[in-house]
Scaffold this active site. Structure first.
Site, mmCIF file in Angstrom:
data_model
loop_
_atom_site.group_PDB
_atom_site.id
_atom_site.type_symbol
_atom_site.label_atom_id
_atom_site.label_comp_id
_atom_site.label_asym_id
_atom_site.label_seq_id
_atom_site.Cartn_x
_atom_site.Cartn_y
_atom_site.Cartn_z
ATOM 1 N N SER A 134 69.973 21.476 17.539
ATOM 2 C CA SER A 134 68.986 20.392 17.492
ATOM 3 C C SER A 134 68.521 20.028 18.896
ATOM 4 O O SER A 134 69.215 20.282 19.882
ATOM 5 C CB SER A 134 69.597 19.161 16.831
HETATM 6 N N1 SAH Z 1 74.394 20.157 14.949
HETATM 7 C C1 SAH Z 1 74.229 21.579 15.069
HETATM 8 C C2 SAH Z 1 73.133 21.997 14.105
HETATM 9 C C3 SAH Z 1 73.116 23.443 13.774
HETATM 10 S S1 SAH Z 1 71.807 23.861 12.626
HETATM 11 C C4 SAH Z 1 73.845 21.879 16.496
HETATM 12 O O1 SAH Z 1 73.080 21.108 17.052
HETATM 13 O O2 SAH Z 1 74.298 22.894 17.050
HETATM 14 C C5 SAH Z 1 72.586 23.546 11.081
HETATM 15 C C6 SAH Z 1 73.866 24.286 10.842
HETATM 16 O O3 SAH Z 1 74.278 24.028 9.522
HETATM 17 C C7 SAH Z 1 73.758 25.792 10.973
HETATM 18 O O4 SAH Z 1 74.681 26.229 11.920
HETATM 19 C C8 SAH Z 1 74.086 26.318 9.572
HETATM 20 O O5 SAH Z 1 74.779 27.528 9.619
HETATM 21 C C9 SAH Z 1 74.923 25.173 9.033
HETATM 22 N N2 SAH Z 1 74.987 25.062 7.579
HETATM 23 C C10 SAH Z 1 73.975 25.134 6.677
HETATM 24 N N3 SAH Z 1 74.446 24.968 5.428
HETATM 25 C C11 SAH Z 1 75.795 24.780 5.532
HETATM 26 C C12 SAH Z 1 76.847 24.566 4.588
HETATM 27 N N4 SAH Z 1 76.611 24.515 3.268
HETATM 28 N N5 SAH Z 1 78.089 24.397 5.063
HETATM 29 C C13 SAH Z 1 78.354 24.448 6.391
HETATM 30 N N6 SAH Z 1 77.414 24.676 7.328
HETATM 31 C C14 SAH Z 1 76.136 24.827 6.899
#
Ligand code: SAH
Length: 299
Positions: A134
């Site tokens: 993000s």
């Molecule tokens: N806060 C993180 C956001 C990463 S993007 C950062 O800033 O680095 C969102 C993340 O959610 C991704 O890494 C994706 O793999 C994860 N994600 C999506 N669906 C998910 C689920 N059902 N369980 C666990 N992780 C999930």
């Protein structure tokens, strides 16, 4: 947004910067004014020039003009770019909390973004596996919304922890007596997030065990360390998962983007009597909270 165009035209006419600098400047301003627009709108206050806390326009006319300062931000002066990123978020009113400024200074964002990426730019970035880290202003916004629920000794859950950046921030805030748990469903991201955290100021907390990151479906939460004072979801859910509501402590708060194409960042408070209050903070754009298969297929 009328004021914005007036102001940029004004700045351009009177400062006549090289076009590249102007473009950088306007992009930055657009991002932040956009954010402010939501913010002020939601608080029911009109968007006024003064409420934006913008630098004095006279600065544009002096030798130490805003464009040079903005240029230093974008190109970096090599001293402490992470601190500069935080200072800019403060100057533009995105960060108002000292605690959040401190933790974002403590955890160097560059340790969490892919090599060579512009770590301190205020935009989301691809991290592989159809996921993104993000933007700094979203990390700041979520930290501030959760600040009261990230006090020393409290329990925090970060669903979709991705790079581990926010999980590390949570761990610093709740401290060694608290508990910060990340859940991420891409095992490779779990592994790289642990490497990132090991390079960061949160490394001792990982070692001691008050910070951990696990591979799993975050829609199920992480019952072992429940209930949580704070739950952050870093991916957009079509609806709020029941397991996460169940794992929220009375007095606890969850921040979660909800929706499909159009998403709202929801602030979900569990009251002391167990009832739930929900409000929308702002409109956002996140990758979906979904199954691993759907994500790897490209949704
Ligand atoms: N806060 C993180 C956001 C990463 S993007 C950062 O800033 O680095 C969102 C993340 O959610 C991704 O890494 C994706 O793999 C994860 N994600 C999506 N669906 C998910 C689920 N059902 N369980 C666990 N992780 C999930």
């Amino acid at each position: 947004m009328m004021n914005l165009s007036t102001m940029i035209a004004y700045g351009y006419r009177h400062c006549t910067p090289p076009i590249k600098q102007l473009l950088n400047y306007t992009t930055f301003l657009h991002l932040h004014l956009h954010h402010h627009h939501h913010h002020h709108h939601l608080q029911g206050r009109p968007l006024s020039f003064n409420s934006l806390n913008l630098p004095n326009l006279n600065l544009l006319l002096t030798g130490n003009c805003l464009f040079f300062r903005m240029q230093r931000f974008w190109i970096g002066n090599g001293i402490n770019k992470n601190k500069q990123m935080v200072e800019h978020l403060q100057r533009y009113g995105v960060i108002s909390s000292m605690k959040v400024a401190e933790v974002m200074e403590t955890i160097d964002r560059a340790l969490f973004v892919p090599d060579g990426a512009s770590a301190y730019a205020d935009s989301p970035m691809a991290i592989g596996y159809n996921a993104t880290i993000s933007a700094p202003h979203m990390h700041a916004t979520c930290l501030q919304l959760l600040e009261q629920n990230l006090q020393p000794g409290m329990h925090a859950l970060d669903v979709g922890s991705g790079t581990g950046y926010l999980t590390a921030c949570f761990a610093i805030m709740v401290g060694p007596q608290g508990r910060a748990v990340g859940v991420e469903h891409i095992p490779e991201l779990v592994a790289s997030s642990i490497k990132n955290i090991e390079k960061s100021a949160a490394a001792p907390l990982l070692k001691e065990g008050s910070l951990s990151v696990h591979a799993g479906d975050g829609r199920q939460g992480w019952p072992e360390c429940a209930p949580y004072d704070a739950i952050h979801v870093g991916a957009a859910a079509p609806e709020i998962p029941q397991a996460l509501l169940d794992q929220l402590k009375p007095g606890g708060r969850m921040v979660i983007p909800v929706g499909n194409m159009f998403q709202d960042l929801k602030v979900v408070d569990k009251n002391m009597d167990g009832s739930i209050s929900i409000r929308s903070e702002t409109s956002v754009r996140y990758v979906p909270l979904t199954s691993r298969d759907a994500q790897l297929r490209g949704y």
